[in-house]
Design a protein around this motif. Structure first.
Motif, PDB file in Angstrom:
ATOM      1  N   ALA A 142     -42.375 -13.910 -30.403  1.00 28.93           N
ATOM      2  CA  ALA A 142     -41.984 -14.887 -29.380  1.00 28.93           C
ATOM      3  C   ALA A 142     -40.687 -15.569 -29.819  1.00 28.93           C
ATOM      4  O   ALA A 142     -40.438 -15.748 -31.010  1.00 28.93           O
ATOM      5  N   VAL A 143     -39.869 -15.932 -28.846  1.00 30.13           N
ATOM      6  CA  VAL A 143     -38.575 -16.539 -29.151  1.00 30.13           C
ATOM      7  C   VAL A 143     -38.482 -17.943 -28.557  1.00 30.13           C
ATOM      8  O   VAL A 143     -39.027 -18.216 -27.491  1.00 30.13           O
ATOM      9  N   ALA A 144     -37.808 -18.814 -29.281  1.00 33.40           N
ATOM     10  CA  ALA A 144     -37.509 -20.146 -28.756  1.00 33.40           C
ATOM     11  C   ALA A 144     -36.350 -19.996 -27.779  1.00 33.40           C
ATOM     12  O   ALA A 144     -35.350 -19.344 -28.082  1.00 33.40           O
ATOM     13  N   VAL A 145     -36.526 -20.560 -26.597  1.00 34.44           N
ATOM     14  CA  VAL A 145     -35.516 -20.435 -25.552  1.00 34.44           C
ATOM     15  C   VAL A 145     -35.106 -21.826 -25.092  1.00 34.44           C
ATOM     16  O   VAL A 145     -35.961 -22.678 -24.842  1.00 34.44           O
ATOM     17  N   LYS A 146     -33.806 -22.035 -25.001  1.00 33.57           N
ATOM     18  CA  LYS A 146     -33.265 -23.323 -24.560  1.00 33.57           C
ATOM     19  C   LYS A 146     -33.860 -23.689 -23.192  1.00 33.57           C
ATOM     20  O   LYS A 146     -33.874 -22.871 -22.273  1.00 33.57           O
ATOM     21  N   GLY A 147     -34.372 -24.910 -23.092  1.00 42.86           N
ATOM     22  CA  GLY A 147     -34.910 -25.387 -21.818  1.00 42.86           C
ATOM     23  C   GLY A 147     -36.382 -25.069 -21.600  1.00 42.86           C
ATOM     24  O   GLY A 147     -36.944 -25.439 -20.581  1.00 42.86           O
TER      25      GLY A 147
END
Length: 195
Positions: free
Chosen positions: A176-181
């Motif tokens: 899983a990736v951290a995504v802006k917003g």
């Protein structure tokens, strides 16, 4: 299409396909040649979109944005978008051959693609001076982020697209990736091939 000035909420699948290496190549070219490279590339990249029943929404520099599910919707729009992305990857040798021939020098353009499904608002934005027909919503923003996460040669899809198409494609789950917003990390998947 909806009548101008009328907004419509729709569940669609969105595809962002971005050329890799285009900016570096463009810095060495005249503006007319940059336009020629983009147009030649889109001639190839548009074909899988149209073949799969998608709609080319717009171009932004070296990026094409496509919608599957508007104006016409199909129950397999997520599958159509993934198939389109994978087909685009197969066209890269042809794109580079055509661009290299036009520029008379070898090119190595790549592609990275994001695919997501969600509810959007389709309609006009702008002011009296300029109005534009567009799609808006978190689903569009997340698709753009997935395109940024994808490495050269990758199609990255969101969990909704994965769930809707997992019986048709072999997938590799990615961390899983951290995504802006977006507060929580986003689960992402890499389609490898048709089963």
């Amino acid at each position: 299409m909806t009548a101008r000035g009328i907004e419509e909420r729709r569940l669609i699948t969105i595809l962002f396909a971005d050329l890799s290496g285009f900016t570096a190549l463009s810095s060495t070219l005249d503006p007319e040649d940059v336009r020629e490279v983009a147009s030649t590339s889109f001639e190839f990249l548009n074909k899988p979109i149209v073949k799969e029943g998608g709609t080319i929404h717009k171009y932004e520099g070296d990026l094409v944005i496509a919608m599957f599910g508007f104006p016409a919707s199909h129950e397999d729009d997520p599958e159509r978008a993934v198939r389109s992305g994978l087909e685009m990857m197969k066209l890269l040798p042809d794109i580079n051959a055509a661009v290299s021939a036009k520029l008379k020098k070898q090119t190595d353009l790549g592609l990275h693609v994001g695919v997501n499904a969600g509810t959007v608002v389709v309609g006009e934005i702008g002011s009296r001076e300029k109005r534009e027909y567009t799609i808006m919503g978190d689903a569009v923003n997340l698709t753009s982020r997935l395109k940024d996460v994808a490495q050269k040669g990758e199609v990255i899809v969101s969990e909704p697209v994965f769930r809707a198409s997992r019986y048709l494609f072999d997938y590799e789950a990615r961390p899983a990736v951290a995504v802006k917003g977006v507060a929580e990390p986003v689960r992402i998947f890499l389609p490898l091939q048709l089963k």
